[in-house]
Motif scaffolding. Sequence first.
Motif, PDB file in Angstrom:
ATOM      1  N   ALA A  11       0.333  61.719 -12.247  1.00  0.00           N
ATOM      2  CA  ALA A  11       1.215  62.849 -12.567  1.00  0.00           C
ATOM      3  C   ALA A  11       2.133  63.178 -11.405  1.00  0.00           C
ATOM      4  O   ALA A  11       3.310  63.488 -11.590  1.00  0.00           O
ATOM      5  CB  ALA A  11       0.374  64.071 -12.936  1.00  0.00           C
ATOM      6  N   VAL A  12       1.616  63.098 -10.188  1.00  0.00           N
ATOM      7  CA  VAL A  12       2.431  63.437  -9.022  1.00  0.00           C
ATOM      8  C   VAL A  12       3.411  62.325  -8.668  1.00  0.00           C
ATOM      9  O   VAL A  12       4.585  62.560  -8.411  1.00  0.00           O
ATOM     10  CB  VAL A  12       1.518  63.758  -7.812  1.00  0.00           C
ATOM     11  CG1 VAL A  12       2.336  63.906  -6.550  1.00  0.00           C
ATOM     12  CG2 VAL A  12       0.726  65.030  -8.086  1.00  0.00           C
ATOM     13  N   LEU A  13       2.944  61.082  -8.642  1.00  0.00           N
ATOM     14  CA  LEU A  13       3.774  59.978  -8.168  1.00  0.00           C
ATOM     15  C   LEU A  13       4.574  59.280  -9.258  1.00  0.00           C
ATOM     16  O   LEU A  13       5.538  58.595  -8.966  1.00  0.00           O
ATOM     17  CB  LEU A  13       2.902  58.935  -7.454  1.00  0.00           C
ATOM     18  CG  LEU A  13       2.179  59.413  -6.204  1.00  0.00           C
ATOM     19  CD1 LEU A  13       1.308  58.300  -5.655  1.00  0.00           C
ATOM     20  CD2 LEU A  13       3.154  59.896  -5.162  1.00  0.00           C
ATOM     21  N   GLY A  14       4.165  59.402 -10.484  1.00  0.00           N
ATOM     22  CA  GLY A  14       4.841  58.696 -11.568  1.00  0.00           C
ATOM     23  C   GLY A  14       4.107  57.403 -11.886  1.00  0.00           C
ATOM     24  O   GLY A  14       3.584  56.735 -11.009  1.00  0.00           O
ATOM     25  N   THR A  15       4.069  57.042 -13.147  1.00  0.00           N
ATOM     26  CA  THR A  15       3.302  55.871 -13.570  1.00  0.00           C
ATOM     27  C   THR A  15       3.832  54.595 -12.965  1.00  0.00           C
ATOM     28  O   THR A  15       3.075  53.679 -12.691  1.00  0.00           O
ATOM     29  CB  THR A  15       3.329  55.749 -15.105  1.00  0.00           C
ATOM     30  OG1 THR A  15       4.690  55.695 -15.522  1.00  0.00           O
ATOM     31  CG2 THR A  15       2.605  56.879 -15.770  1.00  0.00           C
ATOM     32  N   SER A  16       5.130  54.495 -12.733  1.00  0.00           N
ATOM     33  CA  SER A  16       5.692  53.240 -12.238  1.00  0.00           C
ATOM     34  C   SER A  16       5.231  52.912 -10.832  1.00  0.00           C
ATOM     35  O   SER A  16       5.154  51.754 -10.456  1.00  0.00           O
ATOM     36  CB  SER A  16       7.211  53.281 -12.293  1.00  0.00           C
ATOM     37  OG  SER A  16       7.679  54.250 -11.399  1.00  0.00           O
ATOM     38  N   VAL A  17       4.929  53.928 -10.052  1.00  0.00           N
ATOM     39  CA  VAL A  17       4.523  53.683  -8.672  1.00  0.00           C
ATOM     40  C   VAL A  17       3.200  52.931  -8.646  1.00  0.00           C
ATOM     41  O   VAL A  17       3.012  52.006  -7.864  1.00  0.00           O
ATOM     42  CB  VAL A  17       4.423  55.013  -7.902  1.00  0.00           C
ATOM     43  CG1 VAL A  17       3.865  54.788  -6.520  1.00  0.00           C
ATOM     44  CG2 VAL A  17       5.775  55.683  -7.829  1.00  0.00           C
ATOM     45  N   LEU A  18       2.271  53.279  -9.530  1.00  0.00           N
ATOM     46  CA  LEU A  18       0.951  52.659  -9.492  1.00  0.00           C
ATOM     47  C   LEU A  18       0.826  51.435 -10.380  1.00  0.00           C
ATOM     48  O   LEU A  18       0.248  50.433  -9.981  1.00  0.00           O
ATOM     49  CB  LEU A  18      -0.112  53.678  -9.922  1.00  0.00           C
ATOM     50  CG  LEU A  18      -0.309  54.866  -8.986  1.00  0.00           C
ATOM     51  CD1 LEU A  18      -1.330  55.822  -9.569  1.00  0.00           C
ATOM     52  CD2 LEU A  18      -0.767  54.387  -7.623  1.00  0.00           C
ATOM     53  N   PHE A  19       1.309  51.511 -11.579  1.00  0.00           N
ATOM     54  CA  PHE A  19       0.985  50.510 -12.575  1.00  0.00           C
ATOM     55  C   PHE A  19       2.153  49.633 -13.009  1.00  0.00           C
ATOM     56  O   PHE A  19       1.951  48.633 -13.663  1.00  0.00           O
ATOM     57  CB  PHE A  19       0.399  51.188 -13.825  1.00  0.00           C
ATOM     58  CG  PHE A  19      -0.757  52.077 -13.513  1.00  0.00           C
ATOM     59  CD1 PHE A  19      -1.935  51.551 -13.018  1.00  0.00           C
ATOM     60  CD2 PHE A  19      -0.664  53.437 -13.682  1.00  0.00           C
ATOM     61  CE1 PHE A  19      -3.012  52.363 -12.718  1.00  0.00           C
ATOM     62  CE2 PHE A  19      -1.729  54.264 -13.383  1.00  0.00           C
ATOM     63  CZ  PHE A  19      -2.910  53.736 -12.893  1.00  0.00           C
ATOM     64  N   GLY A  20       3.332  50.008 -12.711  1.00  0.00           N
ATOM     65  CA  GLY A  20       4.497  49.282 -13.201  1.00  0.00           C
ATOM     66  C   GLY A  20       4.990  49.904 -14.488  1.00  0.00           C
ATOM     67  O   GLY A  20       4.209  50.410 -15.288  1.00  0.00           O
ATOM     68  N   ALA A  21       6.277  49.904 -14.667  1.00  0.00           N
ATOM     69  CA  ALA A  21       6.874  50.510 -15.852  1.00  0.00           C
ATOM     70  C   ALA A  21       8.200  49.831 -16.133  1.00  0.00           C
ATOM     71  O   ALA A  21       8.855  49.317 -15.231  1.00  0.00           O
ATOM     72  CB  ALA A  21       7.098  52.004 -15.625  1.00  0.00           C
TER      73      ALA A  21
END
Length: 187
Positions: A11-21
Amino acid sequence: MKKLFAAFVVAVLGTSVLFGATFKVDPVHTNVIFKVKHMMISNVTGKFEKFDGSFEVKDNKVTALQGVIEAASLNTDKKERDEHLRSADFFDVAKYPKITFVLENVVGDKAYGKLTIKDVTKNVVLDYEFGGVLKDPWGQTRSGMTLEGKINRKDFGLKWNKVLETGGVLVGDTVKMEVSIEGTLEK
């Protein structure tokens, strides 16, 4: 507890930062601009108005990009010049309606990819600047980047020219490109 922490980080960093989007190119907030010397003394600036594409972001870096430009959508704000650029002398849009770019790799501030114009594919290296990932005021996740560089138009079969009486040529060989891309998260 681990699930709660992971949800907080996403929620804080955004899904793309961790998992790819994957982001769909937003044509309203994207510009594909080119400049070329005219009569050796000034520049003609133009843009392509119709294009489509998507890009992937992982770990705050663009990891993939595919773009397609409709060659006939070029616009230099002069009807006669645009018609000439669409003709067989230049882009030959009736025979070659699409221009494509596929990103192969990003290293530091350089983007490496394959550009195809008139069915001629060449490796290009472009300056790359990643704009980041954020949520807009309406809750949509967005990402953006800028790609800039130069190509030799003759490498892609765009060879038409006229020699000037005073020396030099009507159209320069070097084309400067600036592509500012913004995309929205695909759901």
